[in-house]
Design a protein around this motif. Structure first.
Motif, PDB file in Angstrom:
ATOM      1  N   MET A   1       1.345   8.332  -6.480  1.00 10.92           N
ATOM      2  CA  MET A   1       0.562   9.794  -6.089  1.00 10.92           C
ATOM      3  C   MET A   1      -0.606   9.896  -5.797  1.00 10.92           C
ATOM      4  N   GLU A   2      -1.421   9.070  -5.455  1.00 14.98           N
ATOM      5  CA  GLU A   2      -2.899   8.947  -5.495  1.00 14.98           C
ATOM      6  C   GLU A   2      -3.215   8.820  -4.054  1.00 14.98           C
ATOM      7  N   ALA A   3      -4.088   9.902  -3.098  1.00 16.78           N
ATOM      8  CA  ALA A   3      -4.527   9.151  -1.966  1.00 16.78           C
ATOM      9  C   ALA A   3      -4.698   7.936  -1.876  1.00 16.78           C
ATOM     10  N   LEU A   4      -5.213   7.286  -0.906  1.00 11.18           N
ATOM     11  CA  LEU A   4      -6.144   6.022  -0.765  1.00 11.18           C
ATOM     12  C   LEU A   4      -7.028   5.766   0.105  1.00 11.18           C
ATOM     13  N   LEU A   5      -8.086   5.355  -0.051  1.00 14.36           N
ATOM     14  CA  LEU A   5      -9.060   4.584   0.655  1.00 14.36           C
ATOM     15  C   LEU A   5      -9.254   3.374   1.157  1.00 14.36           C
ATOM     16  N   LEU A   6      -9.014   2.769   1.837  1.00 14.22           N
ATOM     17  CA  LEU A   6      -9.188   0.913   2.168  1.00 14.22           C
ATOM     18  C   LEU A   6      -9.727   0.735   2.843  1.00 14.22           C
ATOM     19  N   ASN A   7     -11.064   0.249   2.340  1.00 17.90           N
ATOM     20  CA  ASN A   7     -12.288  -0.676   3.790  1.00 17.90           C
ATOM     21  C   ASN A   7     -12.537  -2.274   3.076  1.00 17.90           C
TER      22      ASN A   7
ATOM     23  N   CYS B   1      -4.745   6.206   3.065  1.00 15.94           N
ATOM     24  CA  CYS B   1      -3.582   6.714   2.730  1.00 15.94           C
ATOM     25  C   CYS B   1      -3.139   8.323   2.088  1.00 15.94           C
ATOM     26  N   TRP B   2      -1.870   8.676   2.774  1.00 13.57           N
ATOM     27  CA  TRP B   2      -2.447   9.633   1.112  1.00 13.57           C
ATOM     28  C   TRP B   2       0.204  10.234   1.677  1.00 13.57           C
ATOM     29  N   PRO B   3      -0.048  10.047   0.217  1.00 15.61           N
ATOM     30  CA  PRO B   3       1.745  11.044  -0.371  1.00 15.61           C
ATOM     31  C   PRO B   3       1.332  12.414  -0.077  1.00 15.61           C
ATOM     32  N   LEU B   4       2.872  12.640   0.872  1.00 19.93           N
ATOM     33  CA  LEU B   4       3.678  13.571   1.018  1.00 19.93           C
ATOM     34  C   LEU B   4       4.040  14.366   0.336  1.00 19.93           C
ATOM     35  N   ARG B   5       4.112  15.438  -0.382  1.00 14.57           N
ATOM     36  CA  ARG B   5       4.320  15.738  -1.253  1.00 14.57           C
ATOM     37  C   ARG B   5       5.126  17.537  -0.673  1.00 14.57           C
ATOM     38  N   ALA B   6       6.444  17.468  -1.643  1.00  9.67           N
ATOM     39  CA  ALA B   6       7.110  18.926  -1.674  1.00  9.67           C
ATOM     40  C   ALA B   6       7.825  19.130  -3.284  1.00  9.67           C
TER      41      ALA B   6
ATOM     42  N   ASP C   1     -14.999  11.964   2.799  1.00  6.18           N
ATOM     43  CA  ASP C   1     -14.648  12.884   3.134  1.00  6.18           C
ATOM     44  C   ASP C   1     -13.685  12.471   4.143  1.00  6.18           C
ATOM     45  N   ASP C   2     -12.895  11.815   4.427  1.00  9.37           N
ATOM     46  CA  ASP C   2     -11.799  11.711   5.905  1.00  9.37           C
ATOM     47  C   ASP C   2     -10.548  12.077   4.380  1.00  9.37           C
ATOM     48  N   LEU C   3     -10.647  11.702   3.785  1.00  7.94           N
ATOM     49  CA  LEU C   3      -9.467  11.180   2.352  1.00  7.94           C
ATOM     50  C   LEU C   3      -9.446  12.565   2.007  1.00  7.94           C
ATOM     51  N   GLY C   4     -10.703  13.421   1.513  1.00  6.68           N
ATOM     52  CA  GLY C   4     -10.787  14.883   1.366  1.00  6.68           C
ATOM     53  C   GLY C   4      -9.895  15.529   2.213  1.00  6.68           C
ATOM     54  N   ARG C   5      -9.875  15.319   3.460  1.00  7.52           N
ATOM     55  CA  ARG C   5      -9.511  16.641   4.443  1.00  7.52           C
ATOM     56  C   ARG C   5      -8.080  15.915   4.540  1.00  7.52           C
ATOM     57  N   GLY C   6      -7.757  14.913   5.061  1.00 10.64           N
ATOM     58  CA  GLY C   6      -6.995  14.577   4.858  1.00 10.64           C
ATOM     59  C   GLY C   6      -5.458  15.003   3.709  1.00 10.64           C
ATOM     60  N   ASN C   7      -6.105  15.355   2.765  1.00 11.15           N
ATOM     61  CA  ASN C   7      -5.343  16.551   1.758  1.00 11.15           C
ATOM     62  C   ASN C   7      -4.540  17.499   2.663  1.00 11.15           C
ATOM     63  N   VAL C   8      -5.510  17.887   2.422  1.00 13.54           N
ATOM     64  CA  VAL C   8      -5.535  19.553   2.857  1.00 13.54           C
ATOM     65  C   VAL C   8      -4.675  19.722   3.400  1.00 13.54           C
ATOM     66  N   VAL C   9      -4.792  19.164   5.061  1.00  9.88           N
ATOM     67  CA  VAL C   9      -3.945  18.926   6.040  1.00  9.88           C
ATOM     68  C   VAL C   9      -2.172  18.650   5.721  1.00  9.88           C
ATOM     69  N   LEU C  10      -2.770  17.344   4.972  1.00 10.94           N
ATOM     70  CA  LEU C  10      -0.979  16.433   5.021  1.00 10.94           C
ATOM     71  C   LEU C  10      -0.693  17.330   3.712  1.00 10.94           C
ATOM     72  N   SER C  11      -1.000  18.458   3.130  1.00  9.53           N
ATOM     73  CA  SER C  11       0.033  19.274   2.646  1.00  9.53           C
ATOM     74  C   SER C  11       0.347  20.225   3.489  1.00  9.53           C
ATOM     75  N   LEU C  12       0.030  20.224   4.958  1.00  9.46           N
ATOM     76  CA  LEU C  12       0.817  21.359   5.938  1.00  9.46           C
ATOM     77  C   LEU C  12       2.268  20.912   6.574  1.00  9.46           C
TER      78      LEU C  12
ATOM     79  N   VAL D   1       0.796  -1.719  -0.188  1.00 14.15           N
ATOM     80  CA  VAL D   1       0.108  -0.142  -0.399  1.00 14.15           C
ATOM     81  C   VAL D   1       0.988   0.883   0.320  1.00 14.15           C
ATOM     82  N   LEU D   2       1.973   1.237   0.667  1.00 14.66           N
ATOM     83  CA  LEU D   2       2.792   1.744   1.058  1.00 14.66           C
ATOM     84  C   LEU D   2       3.565   2.799  -0.282  1.00 14.66           C
ATOM     85  N   GLY D   3       3.938   1.658  -1.164  1.00 13.70           N
ATOM     86  CA  GLY D   3       4.766   2.073  -2.317  1.00 13.70           C
ATOM     87  C   GLY D   3       3.922   2.403  -3.796  1.00 13.70           C
ATOM     88  N   TRP D   4       2.411   1.040  -3.481  1.00  9.46           N
ATOM     89  CA  TRP D   4       2.063   1.760  -4.702  1.00  9.46           C
ATOM     90  C   TRP D   4       0.779   3.612  -4.351  1.00  9.46           C
ATOM     91  N   VAL D   5       1.003   3.815  -3.132  1.00  7.81           N
ATOM     92  CA  VAL D   5       0.463   5.591  -3.305  1.00  7.81           C
ATOM     93  C   VAL D   5       1.948   6.839  -3.461  1.00  7.81           C
TER      94      VAL D   5
END
Length: 181
Positions: A102-108, A134-139, A161-172, A94-98
């Protein structure tokens, strides 16, 4: 004009909920600015804060090696101790795939039969999560790492929605981690 506690702010959340979210983000920013602290401690603190904010019980933070040959797991919560410090090749698991996509991933649910993860190793030392984000961290346009948080099978699953909120937070988080490294 001041908003009274528990007032609906128009987005379906009360002002108290909005304040709590803003406070959570500010606390995360403060954690990430601890450049004089031990990097391993800062990584762990950031991961714990993210997990707490998303109601997760376990997770990990992996950063790319300087040559981008593999991810290095630098922090973990409720994972076997020997996993911290291991390396994950790009595209593997999962980590390597993300990181590679370069894509966030929701797994249930059980991902053992998911075609995206053909080399997935079954967990034997810890419980299999029921849900994961799971989110990629980008610089800039470059992936510098990956964050994954998990909930156990008996907990409510994460939502899109959790995935989307994480995208914003993880850019910080990405910006802060770039400064720490």
């Amino acid at each position: 004009r001041a908003i009274a506690p528990h007032t609906d702010t128009g987005d379906g959340m009360s002002s108290t909920e909005n304040f709590a979210r803003i406070s959570w983000v500010l606390a995360l920013q403060e954690l990430a600015q601890q450049t004089d602290a031990d990097a391993a401690l800062v990584y762990r603190s950031i991961l714990e804060h993210i997990a707490q904010g998303f109601g997760a019980k376990s997770g990990c933070l992996a950063l790319y090696e300087a040559d981008h040959s593999s991810l290095h797991i630098v922090a973990g919560i409720d994972i076997p101790a020997h996993v911290i410090g291991t390396r994950v090749a790009q595209g593997v698991g999962v980590l390597g795939w993300v990181a590679e996509k370069m894509e966030a991933l929701l797994l249930n649910g059980n991902i053992a039969s998911d075609d995206r993860f053909p080399k997935l190793v079954a967990r034997t030392e810890s419980a299999r999560p029921g849900s994961a984000l799971c989110w990629p961290l980008r610089a800039s346009e470059e992936v510098i790492g990956v964050v994954r948080v998990n909930r156990p099978a008996e907990s409510p699953v994460f939502a899109r929605d959790d995935l989307g909120r994480g995208n914003v937070v993880l850019s910080l988080v990405s910006l802060a981690l770039t400064n720490i490294r």
